[in-house]
Design a protein around this motif. Structure first.
Motif, PDB file in Angstrom:
ATOM      1  N   GLN A 128     107.383 158.157  26.601  1.00 20.87           N
ATOM      2  CA  GLN A 128     107.958 158.216  27.945  1.00 20.87           C
ATOM      3  C   GLN A 128     107.353 157.174  28.877  1.00 20.87           C
ATOM      4  OE1 GLN A 128     108.716 162.340  29.607  1.00 20.87           O
ATOM      5  NE2 GLN A 128     107.195 162.838  28.062  1.00 20.87           N
ATOM      6  N   PHE A 131     103.932 158.302  34.095  1.00 20.78           N
ATOM      7  CA  PHE A 131     104.479 158.501  35.444  1.00 20.78           C
ATOM      8  C   PHE A 131     103.359 158.876  36.413  1.00 20.78           C
ATOM      9  CE2 PHE A 131     105.219 162.456  33.038  1.00 20.78           C
ATOM     10  CZ  PHE A 131     104.494 163.377  33.805  1.00 20.78           C
ATOM     11  N   HIS A 167     107.185 154.401  32.830  1.00 19.53           N
ATOM     12  CA  HIS A 167     108.080 155.432  33.360  1.00 19.53           C
ATOM     13  C   HIS A 167     108.566 155.028  34.752  1.00 19.53           C
ATOM     14  CE1 HIS A 167     109.582 159.336  34.679  1.00 19.53           C
ATOM     15  NE2 HIS A 167     109.471 159.764  33.438  1.00 19.53           N
TER      16      HIS A 167
END
Length: 312
Positions: A128, A131, A167
């Motif tokens: 991913q 983040f 991300h």
């Protein structure tokens, strides 16, 4: 705000933001449980009791901001491979600055092979990408470098973020902070922008997503709300995500754009990832104010930045 022309040379604003970021980082670090339990921290922050221990060391927030600043000084823009190399070299020189788990995986690889950031960054967190708030925490000096050009600050912040944060939310956090610092730097020598309008200007340049949504909530939080209540609503970085960190830090900056000291006490009251929230807030405010008005005792206790910063 974006068309203001009364501002100092861009490198000066960037250095001021970097100095402020480092002060916020080192000040915020004092309030972690390692140094004082949360009830004691709350009591001392509300009583405005300055931590007596010295020196106040800065963390990875400042270490990575130094790398961003160095690349801008040398290249005038974000050269992503050069930035990856700088991050890797700084990590190898001192890996004990409080880097997160993802950076402990990524940065040693970048030290050996800087261009590998293009694949390795995307492999983090099960593909991913991160983040987290690590790209945002270092973005204020970059934004101040592009003072008054919020669009370019946003573009360059995204380039900077991509080296470590694949991300979109990690990128959005960096964009929001850089735009805020660009606007703050552009307002030097002029009356401070109104807090709500300042945040709305940042919002216009922040990509859609959770960071932007929470920043929109921040626009509606009154400036007289107690900071701990604002942190309860917006997040205080405890989850170490960009969305949980950036909106509160920028709200605190927006309501204290003329006082670095007040901004830092306000942000510290939110606790959480307090070195990072304070670094973001102080970097943004100092892009406008410099270190003027900062407590001389704080500046004396803060760990000095490398000598090359003042020579750039």
């Amino acid at each position: 705000m974006e068309d203001m022309t009364t501002r100092p040379p861009v490198p000066e604003a960037a250095r001021d933001a970097l100095e402020g970021l480092a002060l916020g980082d080192a000040f915020g670090e004092r309030w972690f449980p390692l140094f004082r339990p949360a009830p004691e921290a709350h009591r001392d922050i509300r009583a405005r009791r300055t931590p007596e221990e010295s020196p106040w060391h800065w963390t990875d927030d400042t270490a990575m901001a130094l790398s961003v600043h160095k690349v801008l000084t040398v290249h005038g823009t974000v050269d992503q491979d050069a930035l990856a190399a700088a991050f890797g070299a700084a990590y190898r020189a001192d890996a004990y600055r409080g880097y997160g788990a993802g950076m402990h995986r990524l940065l040693p690889a970048l030290a050996d092979d800087p261009p590998s950031w293009r694949t390795r960054t995307r492999e983090l967190f099960d593909g991913q990408g991160s983040f987290g708030n690590g790209a945002a925490m270092r973005a204020a000096p970059l934004g101040a470098w592009f003072a008054g050009d919020a669009k370019e600050a946003a573009r360059q912040a995204a380039l900077s973020a991509e080296v470590t944060h694949a991300h979109p939310e990690g990128v959005a956090g960096a964009v929001a902070v850089a735009v805020a610092a660009s606007l703050a730097a552009a307002s030097r020598g002029a009356p401070a922008p109104h807090g709500e309008e300042f945040l709305k200007q940042v919002l216009r340049h922040t990509p859609a997503g959770e960071v932007r949504n929470t920043l929109a909530l921040a626009c509606a939080v009154r400036p007289d709300v107690r900071p701990w209540r604002a942190a309860d609503l917006l997040g205080n970085g405890q989850r170490v995500s960009a969305a949980d960190t950036v909106p509160f830090a920028l709200w605190s900056a927006a309501v204290h754009l003329d006082s670095l000291t007040d901004a830092l006490w306000s942000t510290a009251e939110g606790l959480g990832d307090v070195d990072t929230t304070c670094a973001i807030t102080a970097g943004t405010v100092a892009a406008r104010t410099g270190l003027a008005g900062a407590d001389p005792v704080w500046l004396q206790r803060r760990e000095a930045l490398p000598q090359w910063v003042g020579e750039g």
